[in-house]
Each structure stands twice: as C-alpha cells, then as structure tokens.
Design a protein around this motif. Structure first.
Motif, PDB file in Angstrom:
ATOM      1  N   GLY A 114       0.790  -1.232   0.000  1.00 33.84           N
ATOM      2  CA  GLY A 114       0.000   0.000   0.000  1.00 33.84           C
ATOM      3  C   GLY A 114       0.816   1.272   0.000  1.00 33.84           C
ATOM      4  N   ASN A 115       2.023   1.254   0.572  1.00 35.05           N
ATOM      5  CA  ASN A 115       2.820   2.485   0.688  1.00 35.05           C
ATOM      6  C   ASN A 115       4.210   2.269   0.106  1.00 35.05           C
ATOM      7  OD1 ASN A 115       0.832   4.082   2.171  1.00 35.05           O
ATOM      8  ND2 ASN A 115       1.213   2.652   3.847  1.00 35.05           N
ATOM      9  N   LEU A 116       4.285   2.156  -1.194  1.00 34.11           N
ATOM     10  CA  LEU A 116       5.571   1.977  -1.866  1.00 34.11           C
ATOM     11  C   LEU A 116       5.958   3.296  -2.520  1.00 34.11           C
ATOM     12  CD1 LEU A 116       4.938  -1.523  -3.500  1.00 34.11           C
ATOM     13  CD2 LEU A 116       5.874  -0.989  -1.253  1.00 34.11           C
ATOM     14  N   ASN A 117       6.439   4.219  -1.693  1.00 35.66           N
ATOM     15  CA  ASN A 117       6.732   5.564  -2.179  1.00 35.66           C
ATOM     16  C   ASN A 117       8.222   5.883  -2.242  1.00 35.66           C
ATOM     17  OD1 ASN A 117       3.937   6.216  -2.381  1.00 35.66           O
ATOM     18  ND2 ASN A 117       3.881   6.563  -0.169  1.00 35.66           N
ATOM     19  N   ASP A 118       9.057   4.900  -1.918  1.00 38.08           N
ATOM     20  CA  ASP A 118      10.501   5.115  -2.022  1.00 38.08           C
ATOM     21  C   ASP A 118      11.141   3.846  -2.549  1.00 38.08           C
ATOM     22  OD1 ASP A 118      11.686   3.496   0.448  1.00 38.08           O
ATOM     23  OD2 ASP A 118       9.879   4.532   1.135  1.00 38.08           O
ATOM     24  N   LEU A 119      12.376   3.965  -3.033  1.00 36.25           N
ATOM     25  CA  LEU A 119      13.038   2.860  -3.720  1.00 36.25           C
ATOM     26  C   LEU A 119      13.293   1.680  -2.791  1.00 36.25           C
ATOM     27  CD1 LEU A 119      14.213   1.890  -6.374  1.00 36.25           C
ATOM     28  CD2 LEU A 119      16.391   2.962  -5.748  1.00 36.25           C
ATOM     29  N   ASP A 120      13.701   1.952  -1.555  1.00 33.02           N
ATOM     30  CA  ASP A 120      14.035   0.866  -0.629  1.00 33.02           C
ATOM     31  C   ASP A 120      12.819  -0.006  -0.320  1.00 33.02           C
ATOM     32  OD1 ASP A 120      16.661   1.642  -0.530  1.00 33.02           O
ATOM     33  OD2 ASP A 120      16.404   2.900   1.257  1.00 33.02           O
ATOM     34  N   SER A 121      11.695   0.626   0.034  1.00 32.79           N
ATOM     35  CA  SER A 121      10.490  -0.151   0.364  1.00 32.79           C
ATOM     36  C   SER A 121       9.959  -0.891  -0.862  1.00 32.79           C
ATOM     37  CB  SER A 121       9.404   0.765   0.937  1.00 32.79           C
ATOM     38  OG  SER A 121       9.031   1.757  -0.006  1.00 32.79           O
ATOM     39  N   PHE A 122      10.072  -0.263  -2.032  1.00 28.94           N
ATOM     40  CA  PHE A 122       9.612  -0.907  -3.254  1.00 28.94           C
ATOM     41  C   PHE A 122      10.459  -2.145  -3.564  1.00 28.94           C
ATOM     42  CE2 PHE A 122      10.008  -1.598  -7.818  1.00 28.94           C
ATOM     43  CZ  PHE A 122       8.668  -1.755  -8.179  1.00 28.94           C
ATOM     44  N   LEU A 123      11.780  -1.996  -3.528  1.00 27.41           N
ATOM     45  CA  LEU A 123      12.668  -3.127  -3.847  1.00 27.41           C
ATOM     46  C   LEU A 123      12.536  -4.245  -2.823  1.00 27.41           C
ATOM     47  CD1 LEU A 123      15.918  -1.336  -5.057  1.00 27.41           C
ATOM     48  CD2 LEU A 123      14.234  -2.571  -6.435  1.00 27.41           C
ATOM     49  N   LYS A 124      12.233  -3.896  -1.586  1.00 30.35           N
ATOM     50  CA  LYS A 124      12.059  -4.921  -0.555  1.00 30.35           C
ATOM     51  C   LYS A 124      10.892  -5.846  -0.922  1.00 30.35           C
ATOM     52  CE  LYS A 124      11.203  -5.519   4.400  1.00 30.35           C
ATOM     53  NZ  LYS A 124      10.944  -4.821   5.687  1.00 30.35           N
ATOM     54  N   VAL A 125       9.780  -5.241  -1.325  1.00 31.55           N
ATOM     55  CA  VAL A 125       8.611  -6.034  -1.710  1.00 31.55           C
ATOM     56  C   VAL A 125       8.873  -6.767  -3.023  1.00 31.55           C
ATOM     57  CG1 VAL A 125       6.186  -5.903  -2.414  1.00 31.55           C
ATOM     58  CG2 VAL A 125       7.001  -4.553  -0.474  1.00 31.55           C
ATOM     59  N   TYR A 126       9.460  -6.064  -3.994  1.00 23.38           N
ATOM     60  CA  TYR A 126       9.686  -6.664  -5.309  1.00 23.38           C
ATOM     61  C   TYR A 126      10.654  -7.851  -5.216  1.00 23.38           C
ATOM     62  CZ  TYR A 126      10.389  -6.950 -10.348  1.00 23.38           C
ATOM     63  OH  TYR A 126      10.436  -7.401 -11.647  1.00 23.38           O
ATOM     64  N   ASN A 127      11.743  -7.679  -4.498  1.00 24.76           N
ATOM     65  CA  ASN A 127      12.725  -8.762  -4.367  1.00 24.76           C
ATOM     66  C   ASN A 127      12.155  -9.945  -3.581  1.00 24.76           C
ATOM     67  OD1 ASN A 127      14.769  -7.474  -5.813  1.00 24.76           O
ATOM     68  ND2 ASN A 127      15.503  -6.381  -4.011  1.00 24.76           N
ATOM     69  N   TYR A 128      11.317  -9.649  -2.595  1.00 19.86           N
ATOM     70  CA  TYR A 128      10.680 -10.726  -1.824  1.00 19.86           C
ATOM     71  C   TYR A 128       9.793 -11.577  -2.724  1.00 19.86           C
ATOM     72  CZ  TYR A 128       7.304 -12.912   1.326  1.00 19.86           C
ATOM     73  OH  TYR A 128       6.485 -13.804   1.969  1.00 19.86           O
ATOM     74  N   LEU A 129       8.968 -10.923  -3.551  1.00 17.21           N
ATOM     75  CA  LEU A 129       8.097 -11.655  -4.464  1.00 17.21           C
ATOM     76  C   LEU A 129       8.896 -12.397  -5.536  1.00 17.21           C
ATOM     77  CD1 LEU A 129       5.242  -9.009  -4.936  1.00 17.21           C
ATOM     78  CD2 LEU A 129       5.092 -11.162  -3.695  1.00 17.21           C
ATOM     79  N   SER A 130       9.960 -11.769  -6.031  1.00 19.61           N
ATOM     80  CA  SER A 130      10.801 -12.419  -7.041  1.00 19.61           C
ATOM     81  C   SER A 130      11.467 -13.672  -6.482  1.00 19.61           C
ATOM     82  CB  SER A 130      11.868 -11.446  -7.545  1.00 19.61           C
ATOM     83  OG  SER A 130      11.293 -10.344  -8.193  1.00 19.61           O
ATOM     84  N   SER A 131      11.952 -13.566  -5.244  1.00 15.67           N
ATOM     85  CA  SER A 131      12.588 -14.719  -4.600  1.00 15.67           C
ATOM     86  C   SER A 131      11.589 -15.848  -4.404  1.00 15.67           C
ATOM     87  CB  SER A 131      13.183 -14.283  -3.258  1.00 15.67           C
ATOM     88  OG  SER A 131      13.704 -15.383  -2.548  1.00 15.67           O
ATOM     89  N   ASN A 132      10.376 -15.483  -3.957  1.00 23.07           N
ATOM     90  CA  ASN A 132       9.341 -16.498  -3.787  1.00 23.07           C
ATOM     91  C   ASN A 132       9.018 -17.180  -5.112  1.00 23.07           C
ATOM     92  OD1 ASN A 132       9.154 -15.862  -1.109  1.00 23.07           O
ATOM     93  ND2 ASN A 132       7.227 -14.740  -1.273  1.00 23.07           N
ATOM     94  N   LEU A 133       8.875 -16.377  -6.174  1.00 17.17           N
ATOM     95  CA  LEU A 133       8.521 -16.926  -7.475  1.00 17.17           C
ATOM     96  C   LEU A 133       9.583 -17.889  -7.981  1.00 17.17           C
ATOM     97  CD1 LEU A 133       6.693 -17.021  -9.958  1.00 17.17           C
ATOM     98  CD2 LEU A 133       7.871 -14.985 -10.815  1.00 17.17           C
ATOM     99  N   GLU A 134      10.846 -17.528  -7.787  1.00 13.29           N
ATOM    100  CA  GLU A 134      11.938 -18.393  -8.233  1.00 13.29           C
ATOM    101  C   GLU A 134      11.894 -19.746  -7.521  1.00 13.29           C
ATOM    102  OE1 GLU A 134      16.838 -18.263  -8.509  1.00 13.29           O
ATOM    103  OE2 GLU A 134      15.699 -16.453  -8.009  1.00 13.29           O
ATOM    104  N   LYS A 135      11.658 -19.716  -6.218  1.00 10.96           N
ATOM    105  CA  LYS A 135      11.606 -20.968  -5.461  1.00 10.96           C
ATOM    106  C   LYS A 135      10.373 -21.790  -5.839  1.00 10.96           C
ATOM    107  CE  LYS A 135      12.255 -22.857  -0.840  1.00 10.96           C
ATOM    108  NZ  LYS A 135      12.583 -22.571   0.576  1.00 10.96           N
ATOM    109  N   LEU A 136       9.242 -21.119  -6.061  1.00  9.04           N
ATOM    110  CA  LEU A 136       8.017 -21.820  -6.447  1.00  9.04           C
ATOM    111  C   LEU A 136       8.175 -22.499  -7.805  1.00  9.04           C
ATOM    112  CD1 LEU A 136       5.381 -19.158  -5.313  1.00  9.04           C
ATOM    113  CD2 LEU A 136       5.595 -21.473  -4.403  1.00  9.04           C
ATOM    114  N   GLN A 137       8.844 -21.818  -8.730  1.00 10.31           N
ATOM    115  CA  GLN A 137       9.062 -22.414 -10.048  1.00 10.31           C
ATOM    116  C   GLN A 137       9.994 -23.625  -9.980  1.00 10.31           C
ATOM    117  OE1 GLN A 137      10.300 -18.827 -12.100  1.00 10.31           O
ATOM    118  NE2 GLN A 137       8.322 -18.644 -13.146  1.00 10.31           N
ATOM    119  N   GLU A 138      10.989 -23.566  -9.086  1.00 12.35           N
ATOM    120  CA  GLU A 138      11.857 -24.730  -8.879  1.00 12.35           C
ATOM    121  C   GLU A 138      11.050 -25.899  -8.313  1.00 12.35           C
ATOM    122  OE1 GLU A 138      14.954 -23.433  -6.334  1.00 12.35           O
ATOM    123  OE2 GLU A 138      15.988 -22.229  -7.874  1.00 12.35           O
ATOM    124  N   MET A 139      10.147 -25.599  -7.375  1.00 12.00           N
ATOM    125  CA  MET A 139       9.293 -26.645  -6.811  1.00 12.00           C
ATOM    126  C   MET A 139       8.430 -27.272  -7.891  1.00 12.00           C
ATOM    127  SD  MET A 139       7.907 -25.114  -3.208  1.00 12.00           S
ATOM    128  CE  MET A 139       8.991 -24.949  -1.784  1.00 12.00           C
TER     129      MET A 139
END
Length: 523
Positions: A25-50
């Motif tokens: 809901g509050n992604l107004n700066d680069l750090d908070s945005f990358l934190k969420v984006y990298n978290y989802l990307s990491s999850n997706l990578e592991k899910l695809q391996e599964m």
C-alpha cells in the motif's frame, strides 16, 4: 528428495508466505519498493523450482501410475482377505496421489499470483538514474544488478502514473495458493462477481486448426486396413499430398477430423482464478467502505431493511433442544420469524410483507446484482482495455504484463465482452472512490481500431507515445474532451494532442509526401 518431503516442504513454504503477508500500500521510495519486489521475485523463483521438481516426479498426472486393484479386477483366485488388503493399499496410494495433485495445484496458483503481483509492480515504478537520467523498469533494473549502463549506482524512484497497475489487488491475490479458502470467504454477491470475471476472461476466440486427422484405408499384405493419421496444422490444406507421400497413391481418404483450439483472453486457468479473486475481494473492500452510505442515500427507510435482515439472521441461528425433527425445526423458525416481523410492524395480519418493504428488498437485491457485483468486472475490463490501448504489439509479445498469459490481440468474438459500458458502476466508482475511469459504450470497436492502426504502422519507423495513444483513440471516437481522457489515463494533454495528430496523419495524410510514404508502407 522423496515425495512426502517434497509435499511437506512446499506446504511449509506456502504457509510461511500466508503468515508473512505483504503490504503493497505504501511503496513511495526505492528501498520499500525493492524490498517487496525482491521478496516476491525470490518467492517466485523458489516456487518455479518446486513446480519443476514436481513435474519431474510425476505430480502432473499422479493417478496415471496407479494400477487398478480391488473388486473390479478380482478373479476367482483372489481370496476375500487378500482382496480387502488390496483395496486398503489401493485407497492409500490414491490418497497419496490426491495429495500430490493438490500440492502441485496450490504451487501453480501461487506462481500465477506472484506473476500478477510482479507485473503490477513493474508497471508501477519508474527508476531513474541520477547521472544520465535513463529510466528503468523494476524487472530490468534488478536484472542489471541495480547498476545503470553509465556505471552510476544512484537512482531516484518515481511512480509511473500512466502505467497499467492497480496495487490495491496485490494483498487480495492467493500468493500462498490458498484460492479455495479465499473463494469460500466471498459474500454472495462477490461470488457472483467472481464468476462473471471468470466468464469474461474465458471468452474464446474463433477456432484455429491445431491438427487434422484423415481417416484412411491403406492396402497392407493384401488387406485393407483403416488408420487414423494425425497431421499438424501446417498440413491442413495439403493433407491429401502428405497422406499420399506417406502411404502411396492407392490410399483412400474416408473422412477428415479437424481439431481446433479456442484460446481464451487469458490462457491460463490459475491466472484467471487469481485475477478474478483479487478483483472480487477488492470490490468487497470498496463496498465495505461506501456501500452503507450509498444504501442510505437510496432508501428512505433503510433501518427497516436492517431490522428485517437482523430478524432473518437471528432466527436462522435458533436451534431449540426440544425440537428433534428437521421439518419441525423449519416450521418453528418460520413461525418465529413471522411473529418477530409482526411485532416490528413489517408484515400484515396474514404474515405478508408490506408492499413498501417488499419493493425495497427487490430494489436492494437489484443494487447488489447490477451495481456491487459489477464493480470488479468493470474495473478489470477497464484495466485490460488500457493495457491494449496503451501498449504496442511488440511490447505485448515480448514482455510481461499485469495480466500474465493474456493474448497479444483479440478477435471480434472476444472483443464482445467490452461492449457493456456499466454507466452506473462507473459513476459510483468516480463519486465514491475518485476512480479515473471512463464509460465507453463501444470499447470493442475502439480496440479494433487500435489493432488496425498497429497493422498500418507496422513497417513505419515512427516513434509513438503509446501511453497517450490510448486516450487519443478514445478522444477521436467519442464525445469526451481532451481534458477528460487525459485525466482518465493520467497523461499530459500536450502528449494526447500529438498522438491525435499522428492518428489523423495516417488516416488522412495532408501532404503529397505523406501520401507517398503511406503508399510505400502499405505496399
């Protein structure tokens, strides 16, 4: 890893995603945005391996390897004790197969949800280098290791207001693959909304020949043998030549079977489900914020409707111990409900609802069905319309989007879902939610014109501002002003005017050189 371990690991990982949740809901700066984006990307990578491991282990068709034991295949030689033992083991293996299928299904659902979330985030952010001012999407920025081409590592974060994104739906996506649980929690009207979105996204196009199967007779060893010959779509028009090449000139073709594909607008079951679920739950949130206020504005005696609902709900929960028979319980509840309604002055002496209340109940049901249940379909159709109007054909083919597995273009049959403008819903969203949205009755025709325009400029090396091209197309084919379309698409009026000129130049070239240039492109 053994099968039980693989299922356990996937369940633990998905449950951890569910527990952790996500706040987009509050992604107004680069750090908070990358934190969420990298978290989802990491999850997706592991899910695809599964998923790959599960596919390799036969989770895609877990029942195929099961042998059918038990009474259906039993012979006289099998004694009763052995038959019981066989049936018991058969049931055990089927339970394991069911666990495999459910685990893979949940992983697929989570993958679809993560792709949708990352697609919206990719549209939302514009990351600009402070040195050379080059802008990056989040996906390309992360792939480059967060370093600009010029070598600079200092960036600023901007929101791409003209992008096709709706971050509000991310929290409602089945990121842990728990779509069945989330579906069960939908209200009655939201469940209907969910079904309507699924039907929209499953809209099929005209059948395209996938394979053709001639049924032939061929002479082998002095006997005529009937065969079915599967051929790929490339032989749809030359099947006879191909059959004769394979089996000789004396082959007889008895009949043909054409197998056609009917691709949908979004060609993935789990993606359709995740999108429908997220938009329906988002609509529930909107109604929760503004629904009561809207009903107060609509009904003079809303308190009577609420009293009626409260009585109906409370009586349905009553379960007296002295009543054992189910039919008697139903009769008791009906009598009890009539008595309470009569005490509150909502029914007459004969137990019939007063005309005014009955009329209000019908009207409220109509509001739930034609207004609240249409909020989610209206929003997703508007977002998909923006996606088609404001992106190039090349980009839709090459890059991801907020709608994974969506077709790069759609035919006349599929465009029919965009015909309904939902005027009342649009007005509700604009007044209550301040939503930037337009009611376009013939959006299907505008999409056709957009696709036609793309074909016209296919061989022209012309740079267009596609974010402004969408509103320009709506302006040139509707009664909306430039200001209205600019605000709806969140782009500048000057940009829209430039694209209007580009459209008019292609439709009616002003100079002789322009006409010659267009003739060269067409030829």
């Amino acid at each position: 890893m053994d099968e039980s371990g693989m299922i356990t690991e996937s369940e633990q990982f998905l449950n951890e995603i569910e527990r952790k949740g996500i706040d987009a809901g509050n992604l107004n700066d680069l750090d908070s945005f990358l934190k969420v984006y990298n978290y989802l990307s990491s999850n997706l990578e592991k899910l695809q391996e599964m998923r790959e491991l599960m596919d390799e282990s036969g989770y895609t068709a877990p029942y195929r390897s099961l042998n059918r034991y038990g009474s259906t295949n039993a012979t006289n030689e099998v004694v009763y004790e052995d038959l019981t033992e066989i049936n018991r083991y058969n049931q055990y293996f089927r339970m394991k197969a069911s666990a495999k299928r459910n685990s893979l299904d949940r992983v697929k659902s989570a993958i679809a949800a993560h792709k949708i979330a990352l697609g919206h985030l990719d549209e939302y952010a514009k990351i600009r280098c402070c040195e050379c001012r080059k802008s990056y999407r989040a996906s390309s920025f992360v792939e480059r290791g967060m370093v600009c081409k010029c070598g600079c590592e200092d960036f600023e974060f901007k929101i791409n207001h003209s992008g096709i994104h709706r971050l509000e739906i991310i929290q409602y996506l089945p990121l842990s693959g728990n779509y069945m649980v989330l579906m069960s929690g939908l209200s009655n009207w939201a469940r209907e909304s969910f079904k309507r979105i699924l039907n929209l996204l499953k809209q099929k196009r005209r059948g395209v020949v996938k394979t053709v199967s001639p049924i032939i007779k061929v002479l082998e060893n002095g006997r005529w043998i009937r065969k079915r010959v599967p051929l790929e779509s490339e032989f749809a028009d030359t099947y006879e030549e191909e059959v004769r090449r394979r089996y000789g000139k004396n082959v007889r073709i008895e009949r043909l079977e054409f197998h056609r594909t009917k691709p949908t607008i979004v060609n993935d079951k789990h993606t359709r489900t995740a999108l429908a679920l997220a938009y329906a739950r988002h609509a529930e949130e909107i109604v929760e914020r503004h629904g009561h206020e809207y009903l107060e504005e609509t009904f003079e005696n809303l308190d009577k409707l609420e009293i009626y609902d409260e009585i109906k709900s409370s009586v349905r929960l009553e379960n007296p111990e002295f009543i054992e028979n189910e039919d008697d319980l139903e009769d008791y509840r009906q009598d009890r409900e009539t008595m309470l309604l009569k005490e509150m002055g909502l029914v007459d002496d004969y137990g019939n609802l007063y005309h005014r209340l009955r009329k209000d109940l019908i009207k409220r049901e109509d509001i739930y069905d034609k207004l609240f249940a249409e909020i989610a379909p209206t929003l997703i159709l508007w977002d998909i319309s923006k996606y088609y109007l404001c992106t190039s054909s090349d980009r839709r083919k090459r890059y991801g989007s907020p709608f994974p597995y969506i077709r790069t273009d759609i035919d006349r049959q599929q465009r029919r879902v965009f015909q309904n403008s939902h005027f009342k819903v649009v007005r509700f969203l604009k007044e209550k939610e301040n939503e930037h949205i337009l009611s376009v009755p013939e959006m299907d025709l505008l999409l056709y014109k957009k696709f036609k325009f793309e074909r016209q400029i296919k061989n022209a090396n012309i740079k267009l501002n596609y974010a402004a091209l969408g509103p320009a197309i709506i302006y040139t084919n509707s009664d909306y002003s430039i200001n209205e379309v600019s605000r709806a698409f969140k782009v500048g009026e000057k940009s829209v005017k430039r694209e209007i000129d580009n459209i008019q130049s292609f439709q009616k070239p002003r100079s002789k050189k322009s006409r010659q240039f267009l003739d060269m492109i067409k030829n």
